[in-house]
Design an enzyme around this catalytic site. Structure first.
Site, PDB file in Angstrom:
ATOM      1  N   SER A   1      43.527  32.689  42.007  1.00 57.87           N
ATOM      2  CA  SER A   1      42.982  32.373  43.325  1.00 57.87           C
ATOM      3  C   SER A   1      42.093  31.141  43.212  1.00 57.87           C
ATOM      4  O   SER A   1      41.548  30.845  42.137  1.00 57.87           O
ATOM      5  CB  SER A   1      42.163  33.546  43.869  1.00 57.87           C
ATOM      6  OG  SER A   1      41.462  33.184  45.047  1.00 57.87           O
TER       7      SER A   1
ATOM      8  N   TYR B   1      35.392  39.809  42.901  1.00 57.34           N
ATOM      9  CA  TYR B   1      36.755  39.292  43.086  1.00 57.34           C
ATOM     10  C   TYR B   1      36.925  37.978  42.316  1.00 57.34           C
ATOM     11  O   TYR B   1      37.912  37.780  41.597  1.00 57.34           O
ATOM     12  CB  TYR B   1      37.027  39.087  44.575  1.00 57.34           C
ATOM     13  CG  TYR B   1      38.408  38.570  44.892  1.00 57.34           C
ATOM     14  CD1 TYR B   1      39.491  39.438  44.949  1.00 57.34           C
ATOM     15  CD2 TYR B   1      38.628  37.218  45.156  1.00 57.34           C
ATOM     16  CE1 TYR B   1      40.763  38.971  45.253  1.00 57.34           C
ATOM     17  CE2 TYR B   1      39.886  36.738  45.456  1.00 57.34           C
ATOM     18  CZ  TYR B   1      40.960  37.616  45.494  1.00 57.34           C
ATOM     19  OH  TYR B   1      42.206  37.149  45.795  1.00 57.34           O
TER      20      TYR B   1
END
Length: 529
Positions: free
Chosen positions: A399, A412
């Protein structure tokens, strides 16, 4: 199975030595060796073929037990084609396999005499006319042309009079090349009689199978690509081996030849975790559109089944956080469908909220899926790719959050940064095995992850409201998962390691290289909104 039989055929007043073995009456596979070999280079390959086929191999003129012409012109390709046709004789159409110069001659033979051949497998021997046409097409890109031509540096030495013959007289050189002096000296005439002569490309109508040797120092991917405009039916397999693969990897070569001759043209097998929705589903569909066989894995069995139905593939339920279950599914895939060519570790969950509000249970959940899930997937599948020896590709969905620090996503971001680094480490480790690794780093993509993201420390009503707002923002952003899937497909084709997807991901990556402090400042601003 019939025993080994040696015979000689006449070709232009020369005796050509031929050795046959295998199944009498079975499909005929003719093996043509290259320089500086003789028919013995195929010994190990024959072991893997003779139980199913009638295998015919021979010595080219000037090599091994065959006669040699008295003049250089006797080594022209047109004479070699005649030798090959004499070997084929009246057997009807046969399957031809050529290595090195055997392949160079094979291209001419199957183009000019298609009725004599059922198929052609080319190993490390491009068609000279096709390569010439490729060079002319790329004349405006000199770097690419030089990159192709530099692979053939040794040819210039072979064209020098006398000197190569003196080198061949050194016993150490002959032992290294596993060739006798007669074969080495005569083989030079192949280059001197054919290199530099105008060669035109010819269209090949018979099915062609290229075995691409990833570690071949003499034949590159560009040489193989040169055939694409000139073939009606082209299949390409990959093998992690050097130029003399018939000798060093005979079992692999025999299997690839046998599968092609049998008509088993294996589709690319692609495994995707988290394939039930979002980027995983879009990627599965993208590879299926290219003809791949897809295995869709997801914790939601029904969603995985829908993706499998839409791709014509297969589905299995899998919670990637369960290492034992992941290993079991990987073994099932290997047993039922084969070793994958591409594995995408895509399954993931979202978690937002400050570090101080993130509980230990929250950390365990996001680490178990986003980090351990990737580790489990790669540990389960990567050894199969390495053992097979034909290369492949691993894809990890990281990501933009992996390199864009923000107080809104500490847990995350930590997992995505970890898998981003893991992918880069694996890329270096697996490169010698011909296995590429790509870390895909999207930004804001309109998938369902926002609607299922957990917001640390929020109660039920607040949780639902934040999920609703996040899902709406992602929809308004409008960057579709299909765009990410296209980028995944291209990354696999180009063997790219770190791939930033979406404009904001590319922007953050670029700024981070120039000013990490500015990236941290931007992250604080984004995290405060």
């Amino acid at each position: 199975m019939d025993g080994v039989r040696e015979r000689f055929v006449e070709s232009a007043d020369l005796r050509i030595r031929v050795v046959e073995e295998g199944v009498e009456g079975g499909p005929v596979v003719v093996l043509a060796h290259g320089f500086p070999d003789d028919l013995r280079v195929w010994d190990g390959v024959v072991e893997g073929l003779r139980e199913r086929f009638r295998v015919v191999r021979f010595d080219w003129r000037g090599a091994g037990g065959s006669g040699a012409p008295g003049e250089r012109d006797g080594y022209r390709i047109e004479w070699l084609v005649r030798d090959l046709l004499a070997v084929v004789g009246g057997r009807g159409p046969v399957h031809l396999v050529g290595h090195d110069w055997g392949s160079v001659v094979g291209w001419r033979a199957v183009a000019e005499h298609p009725s004599a051949f059922l198929s052609f497998t080319s190993i490390s021997g491009p068609d000279l006319g096709q390569v010439g046409a490729w060079v002319r097409r790329h004349a405006t890109r000199p770097a690419e042309v030089v990159g192709l031509l530099r692979r053939s540096w040794y040819i210039a030495g072979f064209l020098v009079p006398v000197l190569p013959e003196l080198v061949w007289r050194v016993p150490l050189v002959r032992r290294r090349l596993r060739a006798d002096l007669r074969t080495l000296v005569n083989g030079l005439e192949l280059y001197r009689a054919n290199v530099g002569r105008a060669a035109r490309p010819r269209r090949v109508r018979v099915p062609v199978h290229q075995i691409a040797l990833r570690n071949d120092p003499y034949v590159s991917a560009r040489h193989l690509e040169a055939a694409e405009p000139w073939t009606d039916d082209l299949t390409r397999s990959h093998l992690v081996a050097g130029h003399w693969a018939p000798r060093t990897h005979p079992g692999h070569v025999a299997r690839l030849i046998g599968d092609f001759v049998d008509g088993r043209r294996r589709r690319r097998l692609v495994v995707v975790t988290g394939a039930g929705s979002g980027i995983g589903r879009a990627t599965a569909l993208r590879f299926a559109a290219d003809g791949a066989e897809v295995v869709a894995l997801d914790v939601d069995a029904e969603a995985a089944a829908r993706t499998a139905a839409d791709t014509g593939g297969h589905s299995y339920r899998l919670d990637v956080a369960d290492g034992a279950a992941t290993r079991e599914v990987a073994e099932t895939v290997r047993r039922r469908h084969g070793v994958p060519d591409v594995v995408m570790a895509n399954a993931g969950v979202g978690l937002a909220g400050s570090f101080l509000r993130t509980s230990e249970d929250d950390w365990r959940r996001v680490v178990d899926v986003n980090l351990w899930g990737v580790v489990h997937t790669l540990r389960a599948f990567a050894p199969h790719l390495v053992e097979r020896g034909e290369g492949g590709h691993l894809v990890v969905t990281a990501s933009m959050a992996g390199y864009f620090p923000t107080p809104a996503l500490p847990a995350y971001s930590a997992t995505k940064a970890a898998v981003l680094m893991l992918a880069q480490c694996l890329a270096a480790e697996l490169e010698p095995h011909g296995i590429g690794v790509s870390a895909i780093c999207p930004g804001v993509v309109a998938t369902g992850i926002a609607a299922t993201t957990r917001f640390a420390g929020a109660d039920g009503q607040e949780q639902a409201e934040r999920q609703r707002r996040a899902a709406r923002a992602y929809r308004l952003r409008g960057y579709r998962p299909e765009k990410v899937a296209d980028r995944v497909f291209r990354a696999v084709q180009r063997d790219e390691v770190v791939v930033a997807v979406t404009p904001e991901a590319r922007f953050a990556q670029a700024v981070g290289r120039v000013s990490p402090r500015l990236v941290r400042l931007l992250g604080r601003v984004v995290g405060a909104t």
